[in-house]
Design a protein around this motif. Structure first.
Motif, PDB file in Angstrom:
ATOM      1  N   LYS A   1       0.752  -1.330   0.009  1.00  0.00           N
ATOM      2  CA  LYS A   1       0.033  -0.013  -0.010  1.00  0.00           C
ATOM      3  C   LYS A   1       0.946   1.345   0.030  1.00  0.00           C
ATOM      4  O   LYS A   1       0.718   2.007   0.816  1.00  0.00           O
ATOM      5  CB  LYS A   1      -0.764  -0.206   1.138  1.00  0.00           C
ATOM      6  CG  LYS A   1      -2.008  -1.309   1.279  1.00  0.00           C
ATOM      7  CD  LYS A   1      -2.872  -1.136   0.177  1.00  0.00           C
ATOM      8  CE  LYS A   1      -3.904  -2.352   0.250  1.00  0.00           C
ATOM      9  NZ  LYS A   1      -4.729  -2.286  -0.716  1.00  0.00           N
ATOM     10  N   PRO A   2       1.781   1.411  -1.098  1.00  0.00           N
ATOM     11  CA  PRO A   2       2.620   2.748  -1.076  1.00  0.00           C
ATOM     12  C   PRO A   2       1.728   3.769  -1.481  1.00  0.00           C
ATOM     13  O   PRO A   2       2.365   5.068  -1.478  1.00  0.00           O
ATOM     14  CB  PRO A   2       3.656   2.094  -2.164  1.00  0.00           C
ATOM     15  CG  PRO A   2       2.856   1.455  -3.165  1.00  0.00           C
ATOM     16  CD  PRO A   2       1.861   0.746  -2.325  1.00  0.00           C
ATOM     17  N   CYS A   3       0.612   3.890  -1.834  1.00  0.00           N
ATOM     18  CA  CYS A   3      -0.008   4.997  -2.552  1.00  0.00           C
ATOM     19  C   CYS A   3      -0.809   6.027  -1.610  1.00  0.00           C
ATOM     20  O   CYS A   3      -1.225   5.522  -0.513  1.00  0.00           O
ATOM     21  CB  CYS A   3      -1.187   4.531  -3.631  1.00  0.00           C
ATOM     22  SG  CYS A   3      -0.501   3.589  -5.086  1.00  0.00           S
ATOM     23  N   THR A   4      -0.400   7.376  -1.840  1.00  0.00           N
ATOM     24  CA  THR A   4      -1.140   8.259  -1.007  1.00  0.00           C
ATOM     25  C   THR A   4      -1.969   9.051  -2.189  1.00  0.00           C
ATOM     26  O   THR A   4      -1.609   9.322  -3.284  1.00  0.00           O
ATOM     27  CB  THR A   4      -0.032   9.373  -0.409  1.00  0.00           C
ATOM     28  OG1 THR A   4       0.835   8.680   0.058  1.00  0.00           O
ATOM     29  CG2 THR A   4      -0.762  10.416   0.074  1.00  0.00           C
TER      30      THR A   4
ATOM     31  N   ALA B   1       3.177   7.528  -5.138  1.00  0.00           N
ATOM     32  CA  ALA B   1       3.488   6.343  -4.308  1.00  0.00           C
ATOM     33  C   ALA B   1       5.008   6.463  -3.913  1.00  0.00           C
ATOM     34  O   ALA B   1       5.865   7.025  -4.587  1.00  0.00           O
ATOM     35  CB  ALA B   1       3.455   5.289  -5.385  1.00  0.00           C
ATOM     36  N   ASP B   2       5.181   5.779  -2.601  1.00  0.00           N
ATOM     37  CA  ASP B   2       6.523   5.989  -2.009  1.00  0.00           C
ATOM     38  C   ASP B   2       7.385   4.921  -2.839  1.00  0.00           C
ATOM     39  O   ASP B   2       7.048   3.703  -2.731  1.00  0.00           O
ATOM     40  CB  ASP B   2       6.261   5.531  -0.603  1.00  0.00           C
ATOM     41  CG  ASP B   2       7.589   5.622   0.060  1.00  0.00           C
ATOM     42  OD1 ASP B   2       8.670   5.504  -0.431  1.00  0.00           O
ATOM     43  OD2 ASP B   2       7.374   5.699   1.350  1.00  0.00           O
ATOM     44  N   SER B   3       8.432   5.684  -3.533  1.00  0.00           N
ATOM     45  CA  SER B   3       9.198   4.604  -4.446  1.00  0.00           C
ATOM     46  C   SER B   3      10.106   3.809  -3.561  1.00  0.00           C
ATOM     47  O   SER B   3      10.716   2.916  -3.982  1.00  0.00           O
ATOM     48  CB  SER B   3       9.831   5.410  -5.527  1.00  0.00           C
ATOM     49  OG  SER B   3      10.586   6.262  -4.684  1.00  0.00           O
TER      50      SER B   3
ATOM     51  N   TRP C   1       6.110   0.889  -7.643  1.00  0.00           N
ATOM     52  CA  TRP C   1       5.126   2.096  -7.514  1.00  0.00           C
ATOM     53  C   TRP C   1       4.416   2.419  -8.821  1.00  0.00           C
ATOM     54  O   TRP C   1       3.360   2.906  -8.570  1.00  0.00           O
ATOM     55  CB  TRP C   1       5.764   3.353  -6.955  1.00  0.00           C
ATOM     56  CG  TRP C   1       7.033   3.364  -7.744  1.00  0.00           C
ATOM     57  CD1 TRP C   1       8.367   3.231  -8.151  1.00  0.00           C
ATOM     58  CD2 TRP C   1       6.884   4.486  -9.069  1.00  0.00           C
ATOM     59  NE1 TRP C   1       9.261   3.720  -8.866  1.00  0.00           N
ATOM     60  CE2 TRP C   1       8.275   4.726  -9.546  1.00  0.00           C
ATOM     61  CE3 TRP C   1       5.797   5.269  -9.492  1.00  0.00           C
ATOM     62  CZ2 TRP C   1       8.491   5.263 -10.818  1.00  0.00           C
ATOM     63  CZ3 TRP C   1       6.223   5.971 -10.565  1.00  0.00           C
ATOM     64  CH2 TRP C   1       7.552   6.360 -11.188  1.00  0.00           C
ATOM     65  N   ILE C   2       4.994   2.148  -9.931  1.00  0.00           N
ATOM     66  CA  ILE C   2       4.094   2.300 -11.225  1.00  0.00           C
ATOM     67  C   ILE C   2       2.863   1.504 -11.255  1.00  0.00           C
ATOM     68  O   ILE C   2       1.720   2.076 -11.406  1.00  0.00           O
ATOM     69  CB  ILE C   2       5.229   2.295 -12.451  1.00  0.00           C
ATOM     70  CG1 ILE C   2       6.234   3.335 -12.594  1.00  0.00           C
ATOM     71  CG2 ILE C   2       4.169   2.244 -13.628  1.00  0.00           C
ATOM     72  CD1 ILE C   2       7.036   2.971 -13.455  1.00  0.00           C
ATOM     73  N   GLU C   3       3.125   0.307 -11.191  1.00  0.00           N
ATOM     74  CA  GLU C   3       1.875  -0.711 -11.087  1.00  0.00           C
ATOM     75  C   GLU C   3       0.895  -0.447 -10.175  1.00  0.00           C
ATOM     76  O   GLU C   3      -0.274  -0.392 -10.337  1.00  0.00           O
ATOM     77  CB  GLU C   3       2.335  -2.171 -11.178  1.00  0.00           C
ATOM     78  CG  GLU C   3       3.396  -2.638 -12.270  1.00  0.00           C
ATOM     79  CD  GLU C   3       5.070  -2.259 -12.140  1.00  0.00           C
ATOM     80  OE1 GLU C   3       5.200  -1.377 -11.190  1.00  0.00           O
ATOM     81  OE2 GLU C   3       5.831  -2.784 -12.759  1.00  0.00           O
ATOM     82  N   ASP C   4       1.344  -0.096  -9.001  1.00  0.00           N
ATOM     83  CA  ASP C   4       0.341  -0.118  -7.901  1.00  0.00           C
ATOM     84  C   ASP C   4      -0.278   0.972  -8.131  1.00  0.00           C
ATOM     85  O   ASP C   4      -1.678   1.104  -7.747  1.00  0.00           O
ATOM     86  CB  ASP C   4       1.210   0.087  -6.485  1.00  0.00           C
ATOM     87  CG  ASP C   4       1.971  -1.090  -6.080  1.00  0.00           C
ATOM     88  OD1 ASP C   4       1.372  -2.354  -6.742  1.00  0.00           O
ATOM     89  OD2 ASP C   4       2.740  -1.001  -5.173  1.00  0.00           O
ATOM     90  N   SER C   5       0.209   2.301  -8.402  1.00  0.00           N
ATOM     91  CA  SER C   5      -0.403   3.586  -8.858  1.00  0.00           C
ATOM     92  C   SER C   5      -1.445   3.256  -9.966  1.00  0.00           C
ATOM     93  O   SER C   5      -2.652   3.972  -9.917  1.00  0.00           O
ATOM     94  CB  SER C   5       0.536   4.933  -9.065  1.00  0.00           C
ATOM     95  OG  SER C   5       1.437   4.846  -8.145  1.00  0.00           O
ATOM     96  N   SER C   6      -0.956   2.741 -10.890  1.00  0.00           N
ATOM     97  CA  SER C   6      -1.730   2.538 -12.209  1.00  0.00           C
ATOM     98  C   SER C   6      -3.003   1.535 -11.883  1.00  0.00           C
ATOM     99  O   SER C   6      -4.219   2.185 -12.265  1.00  0.00           O
ATOM    100  CB  SER C   6      -1.204   1.813 -13.042  1.00  0.00           C
ATOM    101  OG  SER C   6       0.231   2.822 -13.580  1.00  0.00           O
ATOM    102  N   ILE C   7      -2.959   0.589 -11.009  1.00  0.00           N
ATOM    103  CA  ILE C   7      -3.868  -0.242 -10.861  1.00  0.00           C
ATOM    104  C   ILE C   7      -5.083   0.675 -10.076  1.00  0.00           C
ATOM    105  O   ILE C   7      -6.345   0.795 -10.101  1.00  0.00           O
ATOM    106  CB  ILE C   7      -3.606  -1.399  -9.905  1.00  0.00           C
ATOM    107  CG1 ILE C   7      -3.097  -2.445 -10.677  1.00  0.00           C
ATOM    108  CG2 ILE C   7      -5.139  -2.102  -9.294  1.00  0.00           C
ATOM    109  CD1 ILE C   7      -2.121  -3.412 -10.083  1.00  0.00           C
ATOM    110  N   ALA C   8      -4.510   1.498  -9.044  1.00  0.00           N
ATOM    111  CA  ALA C   8      -5.345   2.525  -8.117  1.00  0.00           C
ATOM    112  C   ALA C   8      -6.271   3.561  -8.768  1.00  0.00           C
ATOM    113  O   ALA C   8      -7.263   3.512  -8.851  1.00  0.00           O
ATOM    114  CB  ALA C   8      -4.738   3.194  -7.006  1.00  0.00           C
ATOM    115  N   LEU C   9      -5.563   3.918  -9.975  1.00  0.00           N
ATOM    116  CA  LEU C   9      -6.093   4.834 -10.933  1.00  0.00           C
ATOM    117  C   LEU C   9      -7.191   4.194 -11.677  1.00  0.00           C
ATOM    118  O   LEU C   9      -8.165   4.640 -11.774  1.00  0.00           O
ATOM    119  CB  LEU C   9      -4.985   5.335 -11.805  1.00  0.00           C
ATOM    120  CG  LEU C   9      -4.446   6.768 -11.364  1.00  0.00           C
ATOM    121  CD1 LEU C   9      -3.065   6.878 -11.961  1.00  0.00           C
ATOM    122  CD2 LEU C   9      -5.143   7.920 -11.358  1.00  0.00           C
TER     123      LEU C   9
END
Length: 173
Positions: free
Chosen positions: A43-46, A81-83, A89-97
């Protein structure tokens, strides 16, 4: 609404009315991002929820093209996302978006993904750096994109299942 209906209904909407997005709809959109899966559940996303007009206008100008709808949006969600916490972080942010984009469609809120990572401003500056300065985001936080949100001026026609290009599926059985 069934998930497939939502997927077909999800379209990029760039023109919004002046109507405010109901808070309960914004909360559901944010919840979708918060509940999105991440690698190793780190859960690195803000999520920065922006409603302040002057900041939306500033964000609309951080890259050469493709961000203009932010100036007229009712709100936007900047996904960072906290790199250092996750190399995904790219994948995690993209999924959230993507999850928030789908939830916006489910809530009948217009949305459009504004790519920030790997984009530049008119003067060649990195869009990500511009966003970082506007929001005072630390260097370890990386910014993949911004989801523009607003009540749509018109509801786009949903995609049809027949538009799916099944030639892109290679079966190995």
């Amino acid at each position: 609404m069934e998930l497939l209906e939502t997927i077909l209904k999800r379209r990029s909407v760039r023109r919004y009315t002046e109507e405010e997005i109901p808070e309960e709809k914004l909360e559901k959109i944010l919840l979708a991002g918060l509940m999105a899966p991440t690698s190793r559940n780190l859960k690195p996303c803000t999520f920065y929820l922006i409603k302040k007009r002057e900041i939306l206008v500033q964000l609309s100008k951080v890259k050469k093209m493709g961000g203009g709808m932010l100036a007229d949006s009712n709100a936007a969600i900047v996904v960072c996302a906290d790199s250092e916490k996750a190399d995904t972080w790219i994948e995690d942010s993209s999924i959230a978006l993507g999850y928030m984009h789908l939830m916006a469609a489910e809530q009948e809120v217009g949305s459009c993904w504004c790519q920030i990572h790997l984009r530049t401003a008119e003067d060649g500056a990195e869009a990500e750096e511009r966003v970082r300065k506007i929001l005072n985001v630390s260097d370890r936080e990386r910014i993949v994109g911004i989801l523009a949100l607003g009540m749509p001026q018109e509801q786009p026609v949903p995609y049809k299942e027949a538009a799916a290009d099944w030639a892109k599926v290679i079966r190995i059985e």
